[in-house]
Design a protein around this motif. Structure first.
Motif, PDB file in Angstrom:
ATOM      1  N   GLN A 560       0.828  -1.195   0.000  1.00 24.60           N
ATOM      2  CA  GLN A 560       0.000   0.000   0.000  1.00 24.60           C
ATOM      3  C   GLN A 560       0.868   1.253   0.000  1.00 24.60           C
ATOM      4  O   GLN A 560       0.555   2.252  -0.666  1.00 24.60           O
ATOM      5  N   LEU A 561       1.983   1.198   0.739  1.00 29.04           N
ATOM      6  CA  LEU A 561       2.919   2.327   0.738  1.00 29.04           C
ATOM      7  C   LEU A 561       3.436   2.601  -0.671  1.00 29.04           C
ATOM      8  O   LEU A 561       3.511   3.756  -1.106  1.00 29.04           O
ATOM      9  N   VAL A 562       3.798   1.530  -1.392  1.00 28.27           N
ATOM     10  CA  VAL A 562       4.294   1.694  -2.756  1.00 28.27           C
ATOM     11  C   VAL A 562       3.222   2.320  -3.638  1.00 28.27           C
ATOM     12  O   VAL A 562       3.493   3.219  -4.439  1.00 28.27           O
ATOM     13  N   THR A 563       1.989   1.859  -3.482  1.00 23.81           N
ATOM     14  CA  THR A 563       0.893   2.411  -4.277  1.00 23.81           C
ATOM     15  C   THR A 563       0.726   3.905  -4.009  1.00 23.81           C
ATOM     16  O   THR A 563       0.480   4.697  -4.932  1.00 23.81           O
ATOM     17  N   GLU A 564       0.883   4.301  -2.760  1.00 26.63           N
ATOM     18  CA  GLU A 564       0.675   5.695  -2.386  1.00 26.63           C
ATOM     19  C   GLU A 564       1.753   6.622  -2.921  1.00 26.63           C
ATOM     20  O   GLU A 564       1.478   7.780  -3.237  1.00 26.63           O
TER      21      GLU A 564
END
Length: 663
Positions: A560-564
């Protein structure tokens, strides 16, 4: 100095039999104060620097094809055993870099330094990458000393490391290398360039302070003289060791690191003394740990109870030499133990992944081709790790630096090292928006050339022709993988107009604004493609790229961090009639391109293939208009992936360490 290794052809310096020969070897620079002094013998100092966590070098005899991997620590130990020096010193950037060191926070290298017989090291800027406490623990746990007299506890102002200097009584040797009856006391202290305090993330040095190196050097020399030192040696990791020598008083030699070049110089210090300054070359000037230096100081009796250095000679011995093929038994045993321990660490899960981030696939195009020709999830995993660690605006990785992928399930340290296997380090720089735009347009131009060749290769396969009549661009590995930007790309536009739009931080890229960009250590050397990288202002130096990956994947919810943070790329239809793109000329003979300083014998990492469509909804996914042609012939696909992988195994990634511009 003993003559055993010299007779084996390694090229050790022989003793200087006369002043005339000494003048020829060292340039004829004599200390004015010792003009009427009497030569009484010499002493040797063995030194290394900037090995960056490496322990092995490759030897190849071009005449007979003989190849071997040589343990450079074994070569170092053999030199130390034969020379029997007054001191064996390391000038920093030692414990961090290659995964051999990083998986155990530098203790592997410390173990081999101790086994080889090194007396002292001084920390380089990269040695703080594990934090100051780890350096202090290495100093406490091993027999050698970490010398950094100008590094003090930020709270108390006291010396941070246990010993600021060493004193050693040494019997001088005659011109044949035999001990004389005369002994002198040699003192050595260490200092680090005070500017390096800001070149590592602040958290790594938050409990220490770097004092002025030149002032500390003068104080240390005075104290060592008061403690009875006849000869004083400064061990330093410094951006300009000659200038350091010129600013100090009371020292006789500077053994340096950081510049990565061969230095054999003599400069005049602040008190008029001629000071020897030496450094052994390292990558890219030579292989990491490719040389061991032997500094010989010729000592004179000044006739008033003092001694001085009358002259010096420096010899740099190649570790990739057949004389060192047989590994010292102690070094061999220690290295084997370390490798076994590292293997256990590499097999341990770092985290888990819910999805696949493929590098090698079973569809065509598959493998290394995609990362060079379109936006891919694995690219956003890599650049996302840089963004999460540094918190900057953008992240760039060269496509050739990505060599593996991740499949759903447990992710091990070994998996992540396979993605970033070259030991590249991460730094942040300032770039203007206009420079970023220009770099991205250049990257798209290279990528477009790759797409054109790949399309022709796929068409050739479908027609039963040889796909290698079309050769990939030799700079294909320099395509920029981008994190942190939302971009629209139109492949049909001419060079300079393919970047239809770009947003950074939710706003259009401002050509006049200065942005901070995280970049691996390979890209600053790619000034042929990206001249703006030669003028970047360094902000901070971090750890290795694979450490950034490990730090990311070890966090809960990392995907999710990467997506953000990672951004996205959309490929749009042509908005105007495109200019015709010239068809690449058929290559007369298919041959691997040399490619961007990457080792030619490195094969692409081949993780388990994952049948993930190119337009799957993940960070970095592409729209249909940006997808490359697909072929339905499974045998042709296999042939393309296998053979093209061999073709491009020498294209596009490599470890290049260059000293960043400091402003």
């Amino acid at each position: 100095m003993h003559q055993g290794i010299h007779n084996r052809g390694v090229g050790f310096p022989t003793r200087i039999a006369s002043a005339a020969v000494a003048l020829a070897v060292a340039g004829g620079l004599l200390c004015p104060a010792a003009a009427f002094a009497e030569p009484i013998g010499s002493l040797d100092i063995v030194h290394i620097n900037d090995i960056h966590g490496h322990y092995a070098v490759d030897y190849e005899n071009e005449e007979d094809g003989t190849e071997a991997t040589i343990n450079a620590f074994s070569a170092l130990k053999q030199v130390i055993d034969e020379v029997d020096p007054a001191l064996a010193l390391d000038a920093g950037d030692t414990f961090h870099g290659d995964s051999f060191a990083t998986v155990c926070s530098g203790t592997s290298v410390a173990e081999l330094l101790e086994t080889a017989g090194v007396d002292a090291t001084t920390p380089g800027n990269h040695d703080w990458s594990y934090g100051s406490e780890q350096l202090e623990s290495i100093d406490t746990a091993f027999d050698f000393s970490v010398l950094a007299a100008n590094v003090v506890d930020a709270g108390t102002g006291e010396s941070y490391f246990e010993h600021p200097y060493l004193l050693r009584e040494v019997a001088l040797e005659d011109e044949d290398g035999n001990p004389t009856s005369t002994t002198v006391t040699v003192g050595v202290f260490g200092v680090i360039d005070e500017d390096f305090h800001t070149s590592t993330p602040a958290k790594n040095v938050e409990d220490v302070r770097f004092e002025d190196a030149a002032e500390t050097a003068g104080d240390m020399a005075e104290e060592l003289r008061a403690q009875g030192a006849d000869i004083v040696v400064c061990l330093s990791h410094n951006a300009d060791p000659q200038e350091l020598a010129q600013q100090t008083s009371g020292i006789d030699a500077v053994v340096a690191g950081h510049e990565h070049i061969a230095i054999d110089d003599t400069v005049t210090s602040a008190d008029g003394t001629e000071v020897a300054v030496v450094e052994a070359p390292s990558s890219p000037a030579a292989d990491y740990f490719g040389t061991v230096g032997v500094l010989t100081l010729d000592i004179a009796d000044d006739g008033d109870g003092t001694y001085s250095v009358e002259d010096h000679a420096e010899e740099q011995i190649a570790t990739a030499d057949p004389a060192f093929i047989d590994t010292d038994p102690e070094i061999a045993a220690a290295t084997e133990t370390i490798l076994e321990m590292n293997a256990e660490i590499l097999d341990e899960p770092v985290g888990t992944s819910e999805g696949d981030y493929p590098y090698s696939t079973s569809t065509a195009p598959g493998g290394w081709e995609l990362i060079r020709t379109q936006d891919e999830p694995i690219g956003h995993l890599v650049t996302g790790s840089y963004l999460v660690q540094t918190g900057v605006d953008l992240a760039f990785e060269n496509a050739g630096g990505i060599r593996g992928g991740v499949t759903a399930g447990d992710v091990t340290a070994g998996d992540l090292i396979s993605i970033s296997p070259y030991g590249n380090t991460l730094s942040t720089y300032k770039l203007a928006g206009a420079q970023i735009r220009e770099a991205l347009e250049t990257s798209l131009d290279i990528s477009k050339a790759c797409r054109d060749v790949l399309a022709l290769q796929i068409e050739a396969l479908e027609n039963g022709e040889d796909p290698f009549q079309y050769s990939w661009p030799s700079n294909s590995g320099s395509v920029l993988v981008v994190g942190g930007a939302v971009m629209e790309v139109d492949w049909d536009q001419p060079r300079g107009s393919r970047l239809v739009s770009i947003e950074v931080g939710g706003a259009p890229l401002d050509d006049a604004r200065t942005y901070t960009v995280a970049i691996n250590s390979y890209l600053p050397g790619c000034t042929d493609e990206y001249p703006m990288f030669g003028d970047m202002e360094l902000v901070a130096e971090w750890g290795t790229c694979e450490e950034a990956l490990r730090d990311l994947v070890s966090q809960d919810g990392w995907e999710q961090l990467v997506t953000e943070v990672s951004g996205s790329t959309t490929y749009v239809e042509a908005g105007e009639d495109p200019e015709p793109t010239p068809e690449p000329e058929p290559a007369p003979e298919p041959a691997p391109a040399p490619g961007d300083d990457e080792p030619a014998d490195d094969e692409p990492v081949d993780n388990e293939p994952a049948n993930t469509p190119a337009d799957s909804q993940k960070p970095g996914s592409t729209t249909a208009s940006g997808a490359l042609p697909q072929t339905g012939d499974a045998s042709a696909v296999a042939g393309l992936v296998f053979a093209a992988g061999a073709l491009c195994s020498g294209i596009g990634a490599g470890m290049v360490v260059r000293r960043p511009r400091r402003k």
